[in-house]
Design a protein around this motif. Structure first.
Motif, short mmCIF file in Angstrom:
data_model
loop_
_atom_site.label_atom_id
_atom_site.label_comp_id
_atom_site.label_asym_id
_atom_site.label_seq_id
_atom_site.Cartn_x
_atom_site.Cartn_y
_atom_site.Cartn_z
N GLN A 74 0.84 -1.20 0.00
CA GLN A 74 0.00 0.00 0.00
C GLN A 74 0.87 1.25 0.00
OE1 GLN A 74 -2.22 -0.90 3.55
NE2 GLN A 74 -4.00 -1.65 2.39
N LEU A 75 1.95 1.22 0.76
CA LEU A 75 2.87 2.34 0.80
C LEU A 75 3.45 2.60 -0.59
CD1 LEU A 75 4.51 4.46 2.36
CD2 LEU A 75 6.16 2.64 2.89
N GLY A 76 3.89 1.56 -1.27
CA GLY A 76 4.41 1.71 -2.62
C GLY A 76 3.38 2.30 -3.57
N MET A 77 2.15 1.83 -3.47
CA MET A 77 1.08 2.33 -4.32
C MET A 77 0.82 3.81 -4.02
SD MET A 77 -2.86 1.07 -4.66
CE MET A 77 -3.27 1.87 -3.12
N GLU A 78 0.75 4.17 -2.74
CA GLU A 78 0.50 5.56 -2.34
C GLU A 78 1.56 6.51 -2.89
OE1 GLU A 78 0.50 5.25 1.92
OE2 GLU A 78 -1.36 4.08 1.94
N LEU A 79 2.78 6.02 -3.02
CA LEU A 79 3.89 6.86 -3.49
C LEU A 79 4.11 6.75 -4.99
CD1 LEU A 79 6.33 6.30 -0.51
CD2 LEU A 79 4.86 8.27 -0.95
N GLY A 80 3.23 6.05 -5.70
CA GLY A 80 3.30 5.97 -7.15
C GLY A 80 4.37 5.05 -7.71
N VAL A 81 4.82 4.11 -6.92
CA VAL A 81 5.82 3.15 -7.37
C VAL A 81 5.21 2.23 -8.45
CG1 VAL A 81 7.17 1.14 -6.61
CG2 VAL A 81 7.10 3.21 -5.20
N GLN A 82 5.97 1.97 -9.51
CA GLN A 82 5.49 1.10 -10.58
C GLN A 82 6.14 -0.29 -10.55
OE1 GLN A 82 2.94 1.96 -12.71
NE2 GLN A 82 2.82 3.65 -11.27
N ARG A 83 7.38 -0.35 -10.09
CA ARG A 83 8.12 -1.62 -10.00
C ARG A 83 8.54 -1.82 -8.55
NH1 ARG A 83 9.65 0.89 -14.55
NH2 ARG A 83 9.21 -0.21 -16.48
N ILE A 84 8.00 -2.87 -7.94
CA ILE A 84 8.23 -3.06 -6.52
C ILE A 84 8.77 -4.45 -6.23
CG2 ILE A 84 5.91 -3.86 -5.93
CD1 ILE A 84 6.16 -1.84 -3.48
N HIS A 85 9.71 -4.50 -5.33
CA HIS A 85 10.30 -5.76 -4.86
C HIS A 85 9.96 -5.86 -3.38
CE1 HIS A 85 14.11 -8.50 -4.64
NE2 HIS A 85 13.12 -8.96 -3.90
N LEU A 86 9.13 -6.81 -3.04
CA LEU A 86 8.72 -7.06 -1.66
C LEU A 86 9.63 -8.13 -1.08
CD1 LEU A 86 6.44 -6.36 0.40
CD2 LEU A 86 5.16 -8.27 -0.56
N GLN A 87 10.28 -7.82 0.05
CA GLN A 87 11.26 -8.75 0.62
C GLN A 87 11.09 -8.82 2.12
OE1 GLN A 87 15.56 -7.73 0.58
NE2 GLN A 87 15.76 -9.60 -0.63
N GLY A 88 11.00 -10.04 2.63
CA GLY A 88 10.87 -10.22 4.07
C GLY A 88 11.46 -11.52 4.53
N ASP A 89 11.54 -11.68 5.85
CA ASP A 89 12.12 -12.90 6.40
C ASP A 89 11.07 -13.96 6.74
OD1 ASP A 89 11.08 -12.07 8.91
OD2 ASP A 89 12.94 -11.02 9.37
N SER A 90 9.82 -13.74 6.33
CA SER A 90 8.77 -14.72 6.55
C SER A 90 8.65 -15.64 5.33
CB SER A 90 7.42 -14.03 6.78
OG SER A 90 6.38 -14.99 6.77
N LEU A 91 9.17 -16.85 5.47
CA LEU A 91 9.04 -17.82 4.38
C LEU A 91 7.58 -18.13 4.11
CD1 LEU A 91 11.91 -20.42 4.85
CD2 LEU A 91 11.39 -19.09 2.80
N ASN A 92 6.75 -18.08 5.15
CA ASN A 92 5.33 -18.35 4.99
C ASN A 92 4.70 -17.37 4.00
OD1 ASN A 92 2.84 -19.60 5.41
ND2 ASN A 92 2.38 -18.32 7.18
N VAL A 93 4.90 -16.08 4.21
CA VAL A 93 4.34 -15.07 3.30
C VAL A 93 4.90 -15.23 1.90
CG1 VAL A 93 4.20 -12.60 2.79
CG2 VAL A 93 3.84 -13.40 5.12
N VAL A 94 6.21 -15.35 1.79
CA VAL A 94 6.85 -15.46 0.47
C VAL A 94 6.34 -16.68 -0.28
CG1 VAL A 94 9.05 -15.79 -0.73
CG2 VAL A 94 8.89 -14.16 1.16
N ASN A 95 6.30 -17.84 0.38
CA ASN A 95 5.84 -19.06 -0.29
C ASN A 95 4.37 -18.99 -0.69
OD1 ASN A 95 8.32 -20.35 -0.24
ND2 ASN A 95 7.91 -21.36 1.71
N VAL A 96 3.55 -18.42 0.16
CA VAL A 96 2.12 -18.33 -0.15
C VAL A 96 1.89 -17.41 -1.35
CG1 VAL A 96 -0.07 -17.40 0.71
CG2 VAL A 96 1.25 -18.96 2.13
N VAL A 97 2.57 -16.26 -1.37
CA VAL A 97 2.35 -15.29 -2.44
C VAL A 97 2.99 -15.75 -3.75
CG1 VAL A 97 2.78 -12.92 -3.21
CG2 VAL A 97 2.08 -13.36 -0.85
N CYS A 98 4.25 -16.16 -3.72
CA CYS A 98 4.93 -16.46 -4.98
C CYS A 98 4.62 -17.84 -5.52
CB CYS A 98 6.44 -16.27 -4.86
SG CYS A 98 7.31 -17.61 -4.08
N CYS A 99 4.28 -18.76 -4.65
CA CYS A 99 4.08 -20.14 -5.10
C CYS A 99 2.61 -20.54 -5.13
CB CYS A 99 4.87 -21.08 -4.21
SG CYS A 99 6.63 -20.70 -4.17
#
Length: 151
Positions: free
Chosen positions: A74-99
Motif C-alpha cells: 500500500q505504501l508503494g502504491m500511495e507513493l506511485g511506485v510502478q516496479r516493486i520488490h517485496l522482501q521479508g524474512d517470513s518464508l510463509n508469506v513469500v511461499n504463499v504469495v509467490c508459489c
C-alpha cells in the motif's frame, strides 16, 4: 573443525535501477500476543523513502507478517511506485504469495488483498531474506511493540 554460519554473511542489497524495495517484518510477543509491524521503502540507491512502525495490538506472528506485507505494498502504491520488490524474512508469506500456496483460512483475506494490490504494479518481485539481512524492518516492528507508534 569450525563451522561457518552462512547466514551471518547475508546483507541487504539495493534493487535494480527503476525499482523500489519494501522490506517488511512483523513481530509478536507471544503467539498470539502484542504485535507490531515494520517496513521500509528504499529506492535503487538504497535511500529510505519512507518507513512505517506501527503497533497492531494482539495478533499471531503470521497475521502480523501478512498485514505488514500488505501495508508495504500500500505504501508503494500511495507513493506511485510502478516496479516493486517485496522482501521479508517470513518464508510463509513469500511461499504463499509467490508459489500460489493456500494459507490458513484466517490469513486468506490478507493474501487476497495482497494479490489484488500486486496486480496494480507494472512489475513486482517477492523474495525471502534471512533476518540478518532484514534488520531495519525487524527493528521497526519491535520498536512498535516496545514504544508504540512513533509521533
Amino acid at each position: 573443525m569450525d563451522q561457518v554460519n552462512p547466514r551471518l554473511d547475508v546483507k541487504w542489497e539495493a534493487p535494480e535501477p527503476g525499482w523500489f524495495k519494501v522490506n517488511f517484518d512483523g513481530a509478536s510477543v507471544g503467539n498470539p500476543g502484542q504485535s507490531g509491524i515494520g517496513c521500509i521503502l528504499r529506492n535503487s540507491d538504497g535511500i529510505c523513502i519512507k518507513e512505517i512502525s506501527k503497533k497492531i495490538g494482539v495478533a499471531t506472528n503470521n497475521k502480523a507478517e501478512f498485514r505488514v506485507a500488505l501495508r508495504g505494498l500500500q505504501l508503494g502504491m500511495e507513493l506511485g511506485v510502478q516496479r516493486i520488490h517485496l522482501q521479508g524474512d517470513s518464508l510463509n508469506v513469500v511461499n504463499v504469495v509467490c508459489c500460489n500456496k493456500t494459507p490458513s483460512w484466517r490469513l486468506n483475506q490478507w493474501l487476497q488483498s495482497i494479490l489484488v494490490l500486486l496486480a496494480t504494479f507494472d512489475e513486482f518481485r517477492i523474495s525471502h531474506i534471512y533476518k540478518e539481512g532484514n534488520g531495519e524492518a525487524d527493528r521497526l516492528s519491535k520498536m512498535a511493540i516496545t514504544n508504540g507508534d512513533p509521533p
